[in-house]
Write an enzyme that holds these catalytic residues in place. Structure first.
Site, mmCIF file in Angstrom:
data_model
loop_
_atom_site.group_PDB
_atom_site.id
_atom_site.type_symbol
_atom_site.label_atom_id
_atom_site.label_comp_id
_atom_site.label_asym_id
_atom_site.label_seq_id
_atom_site.Cartn_x
_atom_site.Cartn_y
_atom_site.Cartn_z
ATOM 1 N N HIS A 158 -9.236 11.747 -1.796
ATOM 2 C CA HIS A 158 -10.186 10.955 -0.866
ATOM 3 C C HIS A 158 -9.272 10.471 0.058
ATOM 4 C CE1 HIS A 158 -12.861 7.336 -0.598
ATOM 5 N NE2 HIS A 158 -13.135 8.101 0.231
ATOM 6 N N SER A 174 -16.899 10.494 -0.986
ATOM 7 C CA SER A 174 -16.646 9.203 -1.299
ATOM 8 C C SER A 174 -17.068 8.560 -2.658
ATOM 9 C CB SER A 174 -17.341 8.444 -0.226
ATOM 10 O OG SER A 174 -17.029 8.890 1.120
ATOM 11 N N ASN A 206 -13.775 2.364 -2.799
ATOM 12 C CA ASN A 206 -15.239 2.180 -2.515
ATOM 13 C C ASN A 206 -15.896 1.404 -3.533
ATOM 14 O OD1 ASN A 206 -15.091 3.549 0.128
ATOM 15 N ND2 ASN A 206 -15.827 5.243 -0.693
ATOM 16 N N GLU A 228 -6.657 8.921 -2.475
ATOM 17 C CA GLU A 228 -6.784 8.652 -3.907
ATOM 18 C C GLU A 228 -6.885 10.169 -4.650
ATOM 19 O OE1 GLU A 228 -9.777 4.734 -4.433
ATOM 20 O OE2 GLU A 228 -10.629 6.533 -3.391
HETATM 21 N N1 CAA Z 1 -2.036 9.030 16.649
HETATM 22 C C1 CAA Z 1 -1.068 8.261 16.219
HETATM 23 N N2 CAA Z 1 -0.893 7.034 16.352
HETATM 24 C C2 CAA Z 1 -1.865 6.228 16.784
HETATM 25 C C3 CAA Z 1 -3.143 6.589 17.131
HETATM 26 C C4 CAA Z 1 -3.217 7.958 17.363
HETATM 27 N N3 CAA Z 1 -4.404 8.743 17.652
HETATM 28 N N4 CAA Z 1 -3.674 5.572 17.734
HETATM 29 C C5 CAA Z 1 -3.444 4.499 17.248
HETATM 30 N N5 CAA Z 1 -2.113 4.703 16.842
HETATM 31 C C6 CAA Z 1 -1.149 3.833 16.427
HETATM 32 C C7 CAA Z 1 -0.886 2.776 17.285
HETATM 33 O O1 CAA Z 1 0.265 3.073 18.238
HETATM 34 C C8 CAA Z 1 -0.493 1.413 16.381
HETATM 35 O O2 CAA Z 1 0.967 1.749 16.078
HETATM 36 P P1 CAA Z 1 1.974 0.105 15.664
HETATM 37 O O3 CAA Z 1 1.192 -0.400 14.596
HETATM 38 O O4 CAA Z 1 3.241 1.015 15.500
HETATM 39 O O5 CAA Z 1 1.868 -0.251 16.882
HETATM 40 C C9 CAA Z 1 -1.202 1.911 15.074
HETATM 41 O O6 CAA Z 1 -1.583 3.230 15.080
HETATM 42 C C10 CAA Z 1 -2.657 0.774 15.311
HETATM 43 O O7 CAA Z 1 -3.204 1.442 16.430
HETATM 44 P P2 CAA Z 1 -4.041 0.412 17.576
HETATM 45 O O8 CAA Z 1 -3.352 -0.804 17.858
HETATM 46 O O9 CAA Z 1 -4.652 1.111 18.694
HETATM 47 O O10 CAA Z 1 -5.362 0.091 16.756
HETATM 48 P P3 CAA Z 1 -5.798 -1.083 15.856
HETATM 49 O O11 CAA Z 1 -4.563 -2.047 15.250
HETATM 50 O O12 CAA Z 1 -6.822 -1.770 16.209
HETATM 51 O O13 CAA Z 1 -5.858 -0.504 14.184
HETATM 52 C C11 CAA Z 1 -7.168 0.703 12.806
HETATM 53 C C12 CAA Z 1 -6.797 0.668 14.349
HETATM 54 C C13 CAA Z 1 -5.875 1.400 12.036
HETATM 55 C C14 CAA Z 1 -8.312 1.689 12.577
HETATM 56 C C15 CAA Z 1 -7.592 -0.664 12.211
HETATM 57 O O14 CAA Z 1 -8.490 -1.322 13.026
HETATM 58 C C16 CAA Z 1 -7.997 -0.481 10.649
HETATM 59 O O15 CAA Z 1 -7.208 -0.473 9.842
HETATM 60 N N6 CAA Z 1 -9.543 -0.663 10.678
HETATM 61 C C17 CAA Z 1 -10.114 -0.519 9.220
HETATM 62 C C18 CAA Z 1 -10.151 0.813 8.803
HETATM 63 C C19 CAA Z 1 -10.650 1.194 7.514
HETATM 64 O O16 CAA Z 1 -10.987 0.043 6.711
HETATM 65 N N7 CAA Z 1 -10.890 2.373 7.272
HETATM 66 C C20 CAA Z 1 -11.471 2.778 5.626
HETATM 67 C C21 CAA Z 1 -12.894 2.929 5.736
HETATM 68 S S1 CAA Z 1 -13.815 3.467 4.333
HETATM 69 C C22 CAA Z 1 -13.132 4.846 4.147
HETATM 70 O O17 CAA Z 1 -12.587 5.660 4.882
HETATM 71 C C23 CAA Z 1 -13.519 5.461 2.631
HETATM 72 C C24 CAA Z 1 -15.044 6.048 2.569
HETATM 73 O O18 CAA Z 1 -15.085 6.821 1.680
HETATM 74 C C25 CAA Z 1 -16.075 5.457 3.444
HETATM 75 P P1 NAD Z 2 -19.714 13.780 9.303
HETATM 76 O O1 NAD Z 2 -21.123 13.861 9.364
HETATM 77 O O2 NAD Z 2 -18.757 13.104 10.334
HETATM 78 O O3 NAD Z 2 -18.978 15.301 9.298
HETATM 79 C C1 NAD Z 2 -19.581 16.183 8.293
HETATM 80 C C2 NAD Z 2 -19.478 17.566 8.921
HETATM 81 O O4 NAD Z 2 -19.854 18.616 8.048
HETATM 82 C C3 NAD Z 2 -20.518 17.915 9.992
HETATM 83 O O5 NAD Z 2 -19.959 18.165 11.258
HETATM 84 C C4 NAD Z 2 -21.346 19.304 9.677
HETATM 85 O O6 NAD Z 2 -21.436 19.914 10.781
HETATM 86 C C5 NAD Z 2 -20.234 19.842 8.442
HETATM 87 N N1 NAD Z 2 -20.923 20.618 7.623
HETATM 88 C C6 NAD Z 2 -21.903 20.380 6.825
HETATM 89 N N2 NAD Z 2 -22.197 21.340 6.023
HETATM 90 C C7 NAD Z 2 -21.076 22.474 6.221
HETATM 91 C C8 NAD Z 2 -20.959 23.624 5.838
HETATM 92 N N3 NAD Z 2 -21.557 23.914 4.656
HETATM 93 N N4 NAD Z 2 -19.784 24.195 6.035
HETATM 94 C C9 NAD Z 2 -18.862 23.629 7.112
HETATM 95 N N5 NAD Z 2 -19.309 22.440 7.605
HETATM 96 C C10 NAD Z 2 -20.409 21.831 7.170
HETATM 97 O O7 NAD Z 2 -19.022 13.207 7.893
HETATM 98 P P2 NAD Z 2 -17.871 12.351 7.555
HETATM 99 O O8 NAD Z 2 -17.866 10.948 7.902
HETATM 100 O O9 NAD Z 2 -16.771 13.339 7.978
HETATM 101 O O10 NAD Z 2 -17.981 12.638 5.883
HETATM 102 C C11 NAD Z 2 -17.620 13.808 5.347
HETATM 103 C C12 NAD Z 2 -17.462 13.620 3.950
HETATM 104 O O11 NAD Z 2 -16.143 12.738 3.727
HETATM 105 C C13 NAD Z 2 -18.295 13.049 3.052
HETATM 106 O O12 NAD Z 2 -18.414 13.528 1.736
HETATM 107 C C14 NAD Z 2 -17.846 11.625 3.252
HETATM 108 O O13 NAD Z 2 -18.662 10.773 2.116
HETATM 109 C C15 NAD Z 2 -16.466 11.764 3.190
HETATM 110 N N6 NAD Z 2 -15.769 10.458 3.640
HETATM 111 C C16 NAD Z 2 -16.178 9.810 4.780
HETATM 112 C C17 NAD Z 2 -15.547 8.730 5.287
HETATM 113 C C18 NAD Z 2 -15.930 7.882 6.309
HETATM 114 O O14 NAD Z 2 -15.455 6.835 6.776
HETATM 115 N N7 NAD Z 2 -16.919 8.423 7.168
HETATM 116 C C19 NAD Z 2 -14.251 8.225 4.703
HETATM 117 C C20 NAD Z 2 -13.884 8.883 3.480
HETATM 118 C C21 NAD Z 2 -14.725 10.207 3.035
#
Ligand code: CAA
Ligand code: NAD
Length: 295
Positions: free
Chosen positions: A140, A119, A190, A152
């Site tokens: 990503h 991330s 991010n 990404e």
């Molecule tokens: N398999 C297949 N399809 C599924 C499913 C599954 N397990 N679960 C749900 N769906 C489908 C549903 O049928 C629905 O389809 P339609 O739009 O065609 O009706 C759609 O997916 C949405 O599902 P829900 O109505 O059950 O759920 P929702 O509308 O509440 O949406 C969500 C769920 C997509 C998670 C939404 O809440 C969302 O976009 N949340 C924000 C998520 C976000 O911002 N993620 C990024 C996090 S940051 C990151 O990832 C980066 C990092 O490095 C930290």
């Molecule tokens: P998580 O804690 O849910 O899962 C990490 C997993 O990696 C654990 O189950 C752990 O047992 C396993 N692990 C650690 N070391 C290992 C090794 N050497 N061999 C095999 N398995 C090992 O974490 P996550 O949320 O899935 O995040 C994983 C990566 O993805 C991080 O780099 C995070 O920044 C990135 N990421 C996270 C998100 C998010 O929304 N959580 C979104 C995008 C990217």
């Protein structure tokens, strides 16, 4: 180079989702976890997600079975090393990721592409110690992987044109939309999303409104699918803390600094949904806001 087989290391929130979409897209996919119990949990996560997909009419029972048939889970790193691309989704820790790439470099043929789902870490930092800096790329994905359309594609200064092309084509074959991002901590999404989520925690600290009302405000007032505190619980507060620390170290800008409340919650084991409690308590249905700052 055409990719036929996909290895995923780490079967937590992200790795299990990545393995699911790879297997669903027709790739033979191998998922590796640390222990047999964790590998079983990772597979169970994929089974659960596919079953929800079936219940919602998005996945047919035949597609679910075929996806599971293409997915193997285990703990053996040498099986992963024979895949055409290995995607790591282990904890957000440079030392852990680097050690993994060094281990895999000793086992994998020189053509294998190494992709990191980091991330916030810089891809170049992994590439330089991987033994194959031209074949290391960032891929990503976003959480929940089966539902989020974006990936990404991050090119380090060492990544070759051919690796970027193959990785971008692979993302398209997964049915995802690639965007090209520079190798700068947090990439595109991010860089904007993490300060927003940290600001929401600061709003809680400052007593701007209740946890539930901050979330409702951003859902109904800004059209976000989830409020920021629900999203933090979804991403994992432990992972968010690591990301914030990395981005703050990189940029030295206070907008990336982890708020004290985040650190305290992680210390207390309140990681969000994955541990059952974070800004909300998931032991009750519907989840209830956790009382955090009562004096
Ligand atoms: N398999 C297949 N399809 C599924 C499913 C599954 N397990 N679960 C749900 N769906 C489908 C549903 O049928 C629905 O389809 P339609 O739009 O065609 O009706 C759609 O997916 C949405 O599902 P829900 O109505 O059950 O759920 P929702 O509308 O509440 O949406 C969500 C769920 C997509 C998670 C939404 O809440 C969302 O976009 N949340 C924000 C998520 C976000 O911002 N993620 C990024 C996090 S940051 C990151 O990832 C980066 C990092 O490095 C930290
Ligand atoms: P998580 O804690 O849910 O899962 C990490 C997993 O990696 C654990 O189950 C752990 O047992 C396993 N692990 C650690 N070391 C290992 C090794 N050497 N061999 C095999 N398995 C090992 O974490 P996550 O949320 O899935 O995040 C994983 C990566 O993805 C991080 O780099 C995070 O920044 C990135 N990421 C996270 C998100 C998010 O929304 N959580 C979104 C995008 C990217």
């Amino acid at each position: 180079m055409a990719i036929e087989t996909v290895g995923v290391v780490g079967g937590g929130l992200m790795g299990s989702g990545i393995a699911q979409v790879a297997a669903a897209a027709g790739f033979r996919t191998r998922l590796r976890e640390m222990t047999p119990a964790l590998a079983s949990q990772a597979r169970a996560r994929v089974v659960r997600s596919l079953s929800i997909g079936v219940d919602k009419g998005k996945v047919t029972p035949e597609q679910r079975d075929a996806t599971l048939g293409r997915l193997s889970t285990g703990t053996d790193v040498s099986e992963i090393a024979t895949c055409d691309i290995v995607i790591e989704a282990v904890v957000e820790d440079l030392a852990v990721k680097t050690a993994l790439w060094q281990e895999l470099d000793r086992l994998a043929p020189p053509d294998t592409i190494f992709a990191s789902n980091t991330s916030s870490l810089t891809i170049a930092d992994m590439a330089v110690s991987s033994g194959r800096p031209d074949r290391v790329v960032g891929l990503h994905f976003f959480n929940p992987v089966p539902l989020m359309a974006l990936v990404e594609v991050v090119r380090a200064i060492t990544t070759s044109d051919a690796t970027v092309r193959t990785a971008t084509e692979f993302v398209r074959r997964l049915g995802k939309q690639p965007i090209a991002a520079r190798d700068t901590s947090g990439f595109v999404v991010n860089r904007l999303l993490i300060p927003y989520m940290l600001d929401a925690i600061r709003a809680v600290e400052h007593g701007v409104a209740s946890v539930a009302d901050i979330d409702t405000g951003m859902r109904l007032g800004a059209g976000h699918p989830m409020g920021p505190l629900t999203l933090l619980d979804f991403v994992g507060l432990d992972t968010t803390l690591r990301i914030a620390e990395i981005m703050y170290t990189e940029f030295r800008e206070t907008r990336f600094a982890p708020p004290p409340l985040l650190r305290q919650m992680v210390t207390a084991g309140m990681f969000g949904r994955k541990s059952g409690r974070g800004f909300y308590d998931y032991s009750v249905e519907p989840p209830r806001a956790t009382p955090l700052l009562t004096a």
